[in-house]
Design an enzyme around this catalytic site. Structure first.
Site, PDB file in Angstrom:
ATOM      1  N   TYR A 185      40.577   6.013 -15.143  1.00 13.66           N
ATOM      2  CA  TYR A 185      41.464   6.123 -13.987  1.00 13.66           C
ATOM      3  C   TYR A 185      40.772   6.860 -12.834  1.00 13.66           C
ATOM      4  O   TYR A 185      40.693   8.082 -12.807  1.00 13.66           O
ATOM      5  CB  TYR A 185      42.758   6.857 -14.353  1.00 13.66           C
ATOM      6  CG  TYR A 185      43.537   6.234 -15.489  1.00 13.66           C
ATOM      7  CD1 TYR A 185      43.424   4.876 -15.799  1.00 13.66           C
ATOM      8  CD2 TYR A 185      44.394   7.009 -16.275  1.00 13.66           C
ATOM      9  CE1 TYR A 185      44.134   4.311 -16.845  1.00 13.66           C
ATOM     10  CE2 TYR A 185      45.112   6.448 -17.318  1.00 13.66           C
ATOM     11  CZ  TYR A 185      44.972   5.100 -17.600  1.00 13.66           C
ATOM     12  OH  TYR A 185      45.682   4.542 -18.644  1.00 13.66           O
ATOM     13  N   HIS A 211      40.530   3.437 -26.080  1.00 16.61           N
ATOM     14  CA  HIS A 211      41.056   2.776 -24.891  1.00 16.61           C
ATOM     15  C   HIS A 211      40.603   1.316 -24.813  1.00 16.61           C
ATOM     16  O   HIS A 211      39.427   1.033 -24.603  1.00 16.61           O
ATOM     17  CB  HIS A 211      40.589   3.533 -23.638  1.00 16.61           C
ATOM     18  CG  HIS A 211      41.402   3.233 -22.415  1.00 16.61           C
ATOM     19  ND1 HIS A 211      41.094   3.754 -21.178  1.00 16.61           N
ATOM     20  CD2 HIS A 211      42.511   2.471 -22.229  1.00 16.61           C
ATOM     21  CE1 HIS A 211      41.982   3.339 -20.301  1.00 16.61           C
ATOM     22  NE2 HIS A 211      42.844   2.546 -20.919  1.00 16.61           N
TER      23      HIS A 211
END
Length: 322
Positions: A54, A138
């Site tokens: 992010y 992830h």
């Protein structure tokens, strides 16, 4: 607070997803990011989710800075491994990956044991913490072999060492998450976008398996990246233009909500949280106002008549909890 699986981490029923604090699509100022976290705290949110992906680490840095004024024992932080950040000489921005930040780093897929530890160490440095409560693998979609052979055992070892409290995987699909639930000793899985008013695919296998085996589920993407927040203004689904059929369905749901004196946002959040396997729902927000709106919607009871009409009109399967 709800304890995750058999692990040592706890989460609030509503959590803050911090992707937007990493300048998801558009820039967010430092003060605005800090105000969003402060608003979450004011509304009783104590679970915060981030990742190196992010904003190339920006989300982690901002979240860590904002949480520094609070008692570390009072909140839960999750981050992710699998995308290791390396310095890059390139110029330009990272908008091709969805983030309005300088392309000062590049992502390297790495689910090796060494990569997991190195990625987590870098995250701890950015967050300014000596530990995180939850670590997810992830998006290992295209790296299943490495993730199961090396990445997961590395997380299991970190949990045994007390470096993390709970471990799991976070993905936008259900099949591999169900495999993690069946074949490993994960505490929690993060399922994004696959248990919503528009997509209940997680209910087929993942959620029943998790419930049976005592694995907690965190739901992300409750609004399917915008369509269920406001289909008229944000007709995006899974970060792309919404197919006409789904847009029409969302608009019909919104009309039903308005007839029953509620909102589509409240219904979307209520639907995600109703399943007994779900421990927390993550709401992404980029400002204090958005945080307050999410908290208001989450706290708003949705009339039973709304759910009855959705089922009667075929907009929601009859067996789904709400």
């Amino acid at each position: 607070m709800t304890r995750l699986g058999r692990g040592g981490a706890e989460v609030t029923s509503l959590g803050l997803g911090a992707a937007a604090l990493g300048n998801l699509y558009t820039p967010v100022g430092d003060e605005q990011a800090q105000a969003a976290v402060r608003a979450a705290w004011e509304r009783g949110i104590r679970y915060f989710d981030t990742a190196p992906h992010y904003g190339l680490g920006l989300s982690e840095r901002r979240l860590g800075a904002a949480l520094r004024e609070y008692d570390r024992a009072a909140y839960t932080v999750s981050t992710k491994v699998g995308r290791r950040l390396e310095p890059a000489d390139g110029t330009g921005d990272d908008l091709a990956n969805g983030f309005a930040v300088p392309a000062a780093h590049r992502r390297v897929w790495d689910f090796t044991a060494d990569g997991v530890r190195r990625t987590l160490e870098a995250s701890l440095e950015r967050l300014g913490l000596d530990r995180v409560d939850i670590v997810y693998l992830h998006d290992p979609d295209d790296h299943a072999e490495e993730a199961f052979r090396e990445g997961y055992p590395a997380l299991e070892k970190l949990r045994a060492e007390g470096v993390v409290g709970a471990i799991g995987a976070g993905m936008n699909q259900t099949e591999m998450l169900a495999r993690f639930v069946r074949d490993t000793d994960v505490d929690v899985v993060l399922c994004a976008g696959r248990y919503t008013l528009l997509d209940q695919s997680a209910a087929t296998e993942l959620l029943p398996e998790a419930l049976q085996r005592g694995v907690s589920v965190v739901i992300g993407g409750a609004f399917n990246s915008g369509l269920l927040a406001d289909p008229a203004r944000h007709p995006t689904y899974d970060y792309a233009e919404a197919p006409r059929q789904l847009l029409d369905r969302a608009l019909r749901m919104q009309a039903v909500a308005e007839r029953h004196g509620t909102t589509l946002r409240a219904a979307a959040l209520a639907f995600c949280s109703a399943h007994p396997a779900v421990a927390s729902v993550l709401a992404g927000a980029r400002s204090a106002a958005e945080v307050h709106d999410c908290a208001d919607q989450f706290a708003t009871p949705v009339p039973d008549a709304f759910w009855r009409e959705l089922r009667a009109t075929g907009l929601l399967p009859p067996e789904e909890p709400s």
